[in-house]
Design an enzyme around this catalytic site. Sequence first.
Site, mmCIF file in Angstrom:
data_model
loop_
_atom_site.group_PDB
_atom_site.id
_atom_site.type_symbol
_atom_site.label_atom_id
_atom_site.label_comp_id
_atom_site.label_asym_id
_atom_site.label_seq_id
_atom_site.Cartn_x
_atom_site.Cartn_y
_atom_site.Cartn_z
ATOM 1 N N ALA A 36 0.840 -1.204 0.000
ATOM 2 C CA ALA A 36 0.000 0.000 0.000
ATOM 3 C C ALA A 36 0.873 1.251 0.000
ATOM 4 O O ALA A 36 1.757 1.407 0.840
ATOM 5 C CB ALA A 36 -0.903 0.002 1.234
ATOM 6 N N PRO A 37 0.616 2.172 -0.933
ATOM 7 C CA PRO A 37 1.374 3.423 -0.988
ATOM 8 C C PRO A 37 0.583 4.580 -0.386
ATOM 9 O O PRO A 37 -0.635 4.518 -0.227
ATOM 10 C CB PRO A 37 1.542 3.623 -2.486
ATOM 11 C CG PRO A 37 0.234 3.119 -3.030
ATOM 12 C CD PRO A 37 -0.206 1.985 -2.138
ATOM 13 N N ALA B 146 -3.920 7.928 -0.366
ATOM 14 C CA ALA B 146 -3.464 6.607 0.052
ATOM 15 C C ALA B 146 -4.356 5.525 -0.520
ATOM 16 O O ALA B 146 -5.521 5.758 -0.852
ATOM 17 C CB ALA B 146 -3.430 6.506 1.576
ATOM 18 N N HIS B 147 -3.787 4.330 -0.622
ATOM 19 C CA HIS B 147 -4.509 3.140 -1.081
ATOM 20 C C HIS B 147 -4.193 2.017 -0.110
ATOM 21 O O HIS B 147 -3.083 1.512 -0.068
ATOM 22 C CB HIS B 147 -4.063 2.775 -2.506
ATOM 23 C CG HIS B 147 -4.906 1.699 -3.134
ATOM 24 N ND1 HIS B 147 -5.042 0.445 -2.585
ATOM 25 C CD2 HIS B 147 -5.635 1.690 -4.266
ATOM 26 C CE1 HIS B 147 -5.826 -0.293 -3.359
ATOM 27 N NE2 HIS B 147 -6.206 0.443 -4.393
ATOM 28 N N ASN B 148 -5.211 1.614 0.686
ATOM 29 C CA ASN B 148 -5.008 0.558 1.664
ATOM 30 C C ASN B 148 -5.146 -0.815 1.034
ATOM 31 O O ASN B 148 -5.601 -0.967 -0.095
ATOM 32 C CB ASN B 148 -6.019 0.690 2.809
ATOM 33 C CG ASN B 148 -5.604 1.766 3.799
ATOM 34 O OD1 ASN B 148 -4.919 2.713 3.430
ATOM 35 N ND2 ASN B 148 -6.022 1.627 5.040
#
Length: 984
Positions: free
Chosen positions: A824-825, A843-845
């Site tokens: 994740a970033p 963000a991307h979880n």
Amino acid sequence: MASATAKPKPFVLHASTLARAHTYLAFAAFLSALVVGCALHYKKIVKNGVAGYPQEWFPSVSATIGDWYPERNIFQILIAINAGPRFALVALQYYLHRTPTSSIPGFLFLVGILRTLSCGGWVFITSSDDHDVHDVLMISYIVLNLPWMFGSLALTPVQHAASRRRRLWTSVSFFLSLLPMVYFFVQHKVHRIPGAYTRYSFFEWGLIFLDIVYDSSAELDFEAADLKITVGNLVGGSADTDKIADRSLIQEAPSTTETVIPSLDATVEKAQQTNGAEHLPAKVTPRPLYTRVRRTVSFLSDIYLSYIYWSVYTSLAPTLFYFSVWELGIAGHELALLSTLSPVLLGIPPFASWAYTREGRTILHGLWALIGLGAYASRSPLVRLVLVAFANAAAAVGSAVEWFVVADGEVGYRAFVTGLGFLVSSLSKHANHSNNPVWPIVNERSGGWNKTGIVLAILALLEFASRPDTTPPRSPPAPQKTAQISPPSTHWLPASLALGGLIFSLHSLLSDPTTLIAWAWTGYPLSGPVPALHGSLTHVAQAFGLALAAFLASSPHTSGALTHPLYLALGAASGYVMYAYKDWVGYAGGLGVAVFLMSIIPAVWARAREAAMAAGGGVGRTAAMAWLVACLFDVASTFTVAYAFVPGGEYFRERTDLVLLAQFACIALAFRWPRLNASVHPLMSTLPRRMHVPIQYTLALLTTISLLVTLYRVPKTTPQPHRSGSRIVRAGIWTVHFGIDNEGRDSQRLMRDLIRDMELDVVGLLETDLHRVVFGNRDLSRVMAEELGFYVDIGPGPNQHTWGAFPIINSTHHLLPSPDGELAPAIEAYLDMFGTAVKVIVAHNGQEETPLDRELQSTELARIMSSSYPDPLIFLGYVVTKPHARRPAPYEIMVTDGKVHDIDEEDIDRWCEYIFYRGLYRTSYARVSRGIVTDTELQIGQFVVPKPGTSVAGDSRDARYMRSWKEEMPEDHVGIFSPNVIPT
């Protein structure tokens, strides 16, 4: 009396003296203007439209030579005097290099004349006289320098080491200097940065001096050839003239003057011998013009067919990945990759015999070119995939025949054409917003030029079919029936592994010029290359690699240098720098890799061809194994992101280093190792000598086009918010599924349209790290950055094993804790919003299959958000949780621990996308669905930024949820959705 009847001796002028005079006069003209201008009008000539002294403290060439008396006049007088030596220089170089069998010297003579005239144009018509004419003539001069410099270098005899060396380093320095010069010009002209023009001026003066030094190398040539000009008796005299005519050619000049060039035939013979040519008879029938034109057309046709081949091959992965996106896992369509294993069919003798014929080769070309390009016309993603897979099957067979089953003298030519076609493919993406214009995933609505590509392909196929078959491919030798074992130098397996590793390396790293920049990207403030601005540097490096291969192939003493293990060590060291470092250092390593990979194309291709032919009919086996290696690398490089839907992905996650090491290990098998293939001879020398100059011209032309495309594509305006006067910011979050719309086509323009219609000032686009083989190595920011005006941050690069996030400024990149599943970033950025610093997080979880990952990632995001409390903040992210979910679900962790507000806690119909905020006035919120783009929605929040030095008043829940009719709101606050009330 004897003295009265004696004739005066002819006047002898050494050609090197003219060249020396040209050098001295040119330096004198520019330096005198610089010295006099600085002495008399210093502050006037350093001033420009942006700034003056002391921000600008060094003058440009144009201001120095064209604006003030007397420096302008001194310069123009000296340049006018220098015109004679300059034209003489061009003529004498033509005289020295001309041969009866080549038209190249004549072409260079014409280029030299035009180059001299354009030089006179831009120095006598200054920017103050007519700015447009001055710029056009200057650009024409620089463009003409490409064929002039590289052509003169190619014609320089190998024995003239000093002049050859001077021409090489000055020409390379000249064109490399263009890159920073263009950069600083853009900084001055577009961004209007004080001091940028001074830096631009240094490189501009550098180009002038490099140009003069380059031309001074003619003096060394003339000295080596002992070229002289003899002027005979000014009065005349038949007796002496007859004596001179016995040993020289006499050219009549106007009036009674006779210009005599002694021993012309001997000089020509000497020049030919110096160039490595055999002595030619006095009368040689010139090659018909038709033959030369047809050879040029065939060369261009081969490059275009190579470009179409690479376009069809690179389109396979993004075409099939559409199904992986919708299945969120392996869908079965990935087996289409195996279509490239079709060369195994060459093991069937009747099929192989047909494929090796002119008819078979033409049909194979037509199948993969027309079917691969025509697939775009189908609206069905499945039909397109089937057509593209079939085209790749035909292309793999056709490429095996073209690469391996050719006459010995054409091996190098085919390898260089393959490299040139690959470079054209990368250039077409650079010019078309990171999409190949003939891919089936684009059409006329998404930036495609499919119909044009098909028409040109038909023309190229017609030329190929009607081409005189002077060197037809021959069938491989029949397999030996004896038990004799092939020597190690001809074994097919190492050559196949090397070829497969190189094909994948080219595809994954160089098929788009900005991929290497994505590897080195760290965000803002800028401390490294920018994709849209510096992508051309990758093309320059690629062209330099091919040019280096062609240059070293010109001599048997150097043709094996690029297969020496020391050169492999240099390439591997560049790969390590590319992987381990960031910004300019990391990108410099990437450029080294680009030079390395492109320069070894001829050697690796020739090594594979030799092994295939020596293996006794092993063409199909060699080619199929190479493509299998490329397929395995495709899968391994995709699994380095370890997304949770792929079985076995955990074994490759975060191991880009191992994949990169394996790539170089495979490529290393093509090098000369003592016990493996030490007997491999220098294979690059098989490039026909007649092709050296056309290849150099083509490389120069392609790099120039790349630079011009960069200038054309650079945004001309500074990004501006939509409602600056009202301090309104509209922010959005959108998961765009890797830039693939519901029909399986590129969605850049559809995304642009929606973002423009919503008037977004800040937008976070998730699932957009497309610098991978499976996504076609694309950059989704190109259209929006150019047409809408955005600062762009592409997020963590592909070498950090994440799918990435998109575009903000002043940023820090994060990789969130991911012990189990998908990596994740996150981007943490501070934006200057009307003088107030606002932190924005995108963000991307991870997915719901890995609850531990989501808990750890949410905890880290909450820490990042709370660390700046109570400063203003906007969170735009993909969070797999239900609204109001309790711990350990992400919602409560992020809202409570992160000290933020949900933009609408009453909206319970959400699952993945969330907008959180604090320190701002929320005025509106909307969820916009655009089904033709993706199956996800665009969430939008509208905020009012407090004035600098103030904070939000009345932050209670009741105050945050007060509502008002849109008719009661100021016009700036009323958009496409109803707003909340603005607190006073």
